[in-house]
Design a protein around this motif. Structure first.
Motif, short mmCIF file in Angstrom:
data_model
loop_
_atom_site.label_atom_id
_atom_site.label_comp_id
_atom_site.label_asym_id
_atom_site.label_seq_id
_atom_site.Cartn_x
_atom_site.Cartn_y
_atom_site.Cartn_z
N GLN A 1 0.81 -1.21 0.00
CA GLN A 1 0.00 0.00 0.00
C GLN A 1 0.85 1.27 0.00
O GLN A 1 0.42 2.30 -0.47
CB GLN A 1 -0.91 0.00 1.23
N ARG A 2 2.03 1.19 0.58
CA ARG A 2 2.95 2.33 0.56
C ARG A 2 4.30 1.77 0.10
O ARG A 2 4.58 0.60 0.29
CB ARG A 2 3.10 2.94 1.96
N PRO A 3 5.14 2.63 -0.49
CA PRO A 3 6.44 2.12 -0.96
C PRO A 3 7.25 1.48 0.17
O PRO A 3 7.28 1.99 1.29
CB PRO A 3 7.13 3.39 -1.47
N VAL A 4 7.86 0.36 -0.15
CA VAL A 4 8.68 -0.38 0.80
C VAL A 4 10.00 -0.71 0.08
O VAL A 4 9.99 -0.98 -1.11
CB VAL A 4 7.97 -1.71 1.19
N THR A 5 11.11 -0.69 0.80
CA THR A 5 12.38 -0.99 0.13
C THR A 5 12.51 -2.50 -0.09
O THR A 5 11.90 -3.31 0.62
CB THR A 5 13.58 -0.53 0.98
N PHE A 6 13.32 -2.86 -1.09
CA PHE A 6 13.57 -4.29 -1.34
C PHE A 6 14.24 -4.91 -0.12
O PHE A 6 14.01 -6.05 0.22
CB PHE A 6 14.46 -4.47 -2.57
N GLY A 7 15.09 -4.14 0.53
CA GLY A 7 15.79 -4.63 1.72
C GLY A 7 14.81 -5.08 2.79
O GLY A 7 14.94 -6.15 3.37
N THR A 8 13.79 -4.25 3.02
CA THR A 8 12.80 -4.60 4.03
C THR A 8 11.97 -5.80 3.60
O THR A 8 11.72 -6.71 4.38
CB THR A 8 11.86 -3.39 4.29
N LEU A 9 11.58 -5.80 2.33
CA LEU A 9 10.75 -6.89 1.83
C LEU A 9 11.49 -8.21 1.89
O LEU A 9 10.94 -9.24 2.27
CB LEU A 9 10.36 -6.62 0.38
N GLY A 10 12.80 -8.19 1.54
CA GLY A 10 13.55 -9.44 1.44
C GLY A 10 14.24 -9.84 2.73
O GLY A 10 14.70 -10.96 2.86
N GLY A 11 14.34 -8.92 3.67
CA GLY A 11 15.03 -9.23 4.92
C GLY A 11 16.53 -9.00 4.79
O GLY A 11 17.01 -8.47 3.79
N ASP A 12 17.27 -9.38 5.79
CA ASP A 12 18.69 -9.06 5.88
C ASP A 12 19.54 -9.77 4.84
O ASP A 12 20.66 -9.36 4.56
CB ASP A 12 19.22 -9.44 7.28
N ASP A 13 19.04 -10.86 4.29
CA ASP A 13 19.87 -11.65 3.39
C ASP A 13 20.05 -11.02 2.02
O ASP A 13 20.92 -11.42 1.27
CB ASP A 13 19.26 -13.05 3.21
N LEU A 14 19.22 -10.04 1.71
CA LEU A 14 19.31 -9.46 0.37
C LEU A 14 20.56 -8.62 0.22
O LEU A 14 20.88 -7.86 1.11
CB LEU A 14 18.08 -8.60 0.10
N ALA B 1 0.49 -7.58 6.71
CA ALA B 1 1.93 -7.40 6.50
C ALA B 1 2.30 -6.00 6.96
O ALA B 1 1.68 -5.01 6.57
CB ALA B 1 2.28 -7.57 5.03
N VAL B 2 3.31 -5.91 7.83
CA VAL B 2 3.69 -4.62 8.39
C VAL B 2 5.17 -4.35 8.16
O VAL B 2 6.02 -5.20 8.45
CB VAL B 2 3.40 -4.56 9.91
N ASP B 3 5.46 -3.18 7.62
CA ASP B 3 6.83 -2.71 7.49
C ASP B 3 7.10 -1.95 8.79
O ASP B 3 6.73 -0.80 8.93
CB ASP B 3 6.92 -1.80 6.26
N ARG B 4 7.74 -2.64 9.76
CA ARG B 4 7.90 -2.04 11.08
C ARG B 4 9.26 -1.35 11.22
O ARG B 4 10.29 -1.91 10.88
CB ARG B 4 7.80 -3.14 12.16
N LYS B 5 9.22 -0.14 11.74
CA LYS B 5 10.46 0.56 12.02
C LYS B 5 11.08 -0.04 13.27
O LYS B 5 10.47 -0.06 14.34
CB LYS B 5 10.21 2.05 12.22
N THR B 6 12.30 -0.53 13.14
CA THR B 6 12.92 -1.22 14.27
C THR B 6 14.15 -0.48 14.80
O THR B 6 14.73 -0.86 15.80
CB THR B 6 13.35 -2.65 13.87
N GLY B 7 14.54 0.55 14.11
CA GLY B 7 15.71 1.32 14.55
C GLY B 7 15.76 2.61 13.79
O GLY B 7 14.86 2.90 13.00
N PHE B 8 16.81 3.41 14.04
CA PHE B 8 16.89 4.73 13.41
C PHE B 8 16.68 4.65 11.90
O PHE B 8 15.95 5.41 11.32
CB PHE B 8 18.24 5.39 13.72
N GLU C 1 16.28 1.42 10.34
CA GLU C 1 16.04 0.00 10.09
C GLU C 1 14.55 -0.31 10.04
O GLU C 1 13.78 0.19 10.86
CB GLU C 1 16.67 -0.84 11.21
N HIS C 2 14.21 -1.12 9.09
CA HIS C 2 12.83 -1.58 8.99
C HIS C 2 12.82 -3.09 8.84
O HIS C 2 13.77 -3.66 8.33
CB HIS C 2 12.14 -0.94 7.78
N LYS C 3 11.73 -3.69 9.29
CA LYS C 3 11.64 -5.13 9.20
C LYS C 3 10.21 -5.51 8.79
O LYS C 3 9.26 -4.88 9.24
CB LYS C 3 11.97 -5.73 10.58
N MET C 4 10.11 -6.51 7.93
CA MET C 4 8.80 -6.98 7.51
C MET C 4 8.26 -7.96 8.53
O MET C 4 8.92 -8.94 8.87
CB MET C 4 9.02 -7.73 6.18
#
Lengths: 95, 361
Positions: free
Chosen positions: A82-95, B80-87, B89-92
């Protein structure tokens, strides 16, 4: 707002689609917001039509005159994300 | 927030997800005193109501994720939530609640004219967020489009913040908002151009002038009535529409009503949408005002607490009845009859839809 928008005015700023291009799509057979989107990409950008949807609806209403109702024109179908999300966030730390 | 408070006070575990850096929606930029319904906090500033709600949430242990985005709702109430976890940092995160309340509010309508994409042309609500929340003045010479209450209040606050208001343009033949707000501006010598529209905006790096002209009832402009006004900001207050993205993708049925800002999810008297377990409150189910949003939130919150067994039926019914009574009072003001009718239409549409679905299913 029911003012006429000149053909060269941008309606969808995310995808840079003008009022003229939207009218062309209607001439080619689009009868609703989704039809315009398929033909022009208007409403397919970052904001998913939050900004241009009402204007696309207005142009459809003006061009189709009496044939169009709010129900027939419809609205911009929302999708994930619904709002722009980075690929990093979508894919997690492994990306 | 008020749904969270109602549910949490009954014992429900609540998580609030908010895209902004502070929960409470638009209240924190409403530095003005509320006007109108006396039983409903008239004379209290929006920002103070926001603070109160926030404190109450903290007291009740409501968990709040800020700068976090609910980007989608899927089958079985998964979010599905894009959560802010740090300055930075975001986490799905996938959240799987038993019930969901959608209270995403509304977005501003744009107006198109040649030059509308120039920097300096913005929504009036955006300008209000800049001055009252971020404390940044968007420009020094402002033209406002729209004389509804948002246009009038934001113009006045921009003036208080140090901007010159060059004028307010209203396409209708008369001022659209409350006279009490308009007269504050006219007393300061600010011109309100009724029956005018913006023809175009000019500028290189940003907007530097606006051309306005008189309009005929059929919206065509009258040649020879053009006026050029030097500005560096154009604030557009052309109404709001419900933000229905999450509700629609979750499968909630919508209906169209122009008095509520367009398409909005239909719901029953407990604010539950056509998707069981998904509730809706506030502007996202029809653009009204902060007070109606608060009451609708209470309806959703108490209904959820009751359905999860945290509130006995009788108690819940009494709370719901009281909230509906207050809503009735709130819908007596401007466009009250139309709004009441539109909200009734939503309830009917819900009943009809569920009946139809019952027959099919």
């Amino acid at each position: 707002m029911a003012e006429y928008i000149d053909d060269d005015v941008l309606v969808c700023r995310c995808e840079e689609i003008t009022a003229g291009e939207i009218r062309e799509a209607i001439r080619m057979g689009a009868t609703d917001v989704t039809g315009v989107k398929r033909r022009t990409r208007a409403g397919m950008g970052l904001c998913q039509g939050r900004t241009c949807e009402a204007l696309v609806q207005q142009i459809l209403r003006q061009e189709l005159k009496g044939e169009a109702t709010p129900e027939s024109i419809g609205f911009s179908t929302p999708r994930t994300p619904q709002r722009p999300v980075t690929f990093g966030t979508l894919g997690g730390d492994d990306l | 927030m008020s749904a969270a408070i109602e549910a949490a006070s009954a014992g429900v575990k609540v998580l609030v997800i908010d895209a902004n850096e502070k929960a409470g929606g638009q209240l924190f930029k409403q530095i003005h005193k509320f006007f109108g319904s006396s039983m409903h906090r008239a004379g209290v500033r929006g920002i103070d109501i926001g603070r109160e709600l926030l404190e109450k949430c903290e007291e009740l242990g409501v968990e709040i994720w800020l700068d976090s985005l609910a980007i989608g709702i899927y089958d079985n109430l998964r979010v599905a939530v894009d959560r802010k976890t740090g300055f930075n940092e975001h986490k799905m995160i996938l959240v799987e609640p038993k019930k969901i309340v959608i209270a995403t509010g509304a977005s501003e309508n744009a107006v198109r004219f040649p030059g509308w994409t120039l920097p300096g042309v913005m929504g009036a609500g955006a300008a209000q967020t800049m001055i009252n929340f971020h404390r940044v003045l968007p420009g020094k010479k402002v033209l406002t489009i729209g004389s509804g209450n948002v246009g009038l209040i934001v113009s006045y606050q921009l003036m208080q913040a140090g901007a010159e208001i060059e004028g307010i343009v209203e396409a209708l033949p008369k001022i659209n908002g409350y006279a009490v707000h308009a007269s504050k501006l006219t007393r300061e010598g600010i011109p309100i151009y009724t029956g005018y529209t913006v023809l175009e905006a000019h500028g290189k790096e940003r907007v530097s002038e606006a051309v306005i002209a008189k309009v005929n009832p059929d919206w065509s402009t009258i040649p020879g009535t053009e006026k050029t006004i030097e500005v560096d900001t154009i604030a557009i207050a052309a109404g709001l529409k419900p933000l229905t993205g999450l509700a629609h993708m979750a499968g909630c049925q919508l209906t169209f009503d122009r008095f509520l800002g367009g398409w909005a999810p239909i719901h029953n008297e407990h604010m539950e949408t056509t998707v069981p377990g998904i509730y809706i409150a506030g502007d996202s189910t029809g653009v009204e005002e902060a007070n109606t949003a608060i009451e609708e939130g209470k309806l959703a919150g108490t209904a959820i607490a009751a359905s999860l067994g945290y509130l006995d039926e009788k108690e819940a019914d009494a709370l719901q009845e009281a909230a509906w009574e207050r809503l009735k009072g709130l819908r007596e003001g401007a466009h009250g009859a139309e709004r009441t009718q539109a909200k009734e239409h939503q309830l009917h549409a819900y009943a009809e839809y569920m009946e139809r679905r019952g027959e099919v299913g």
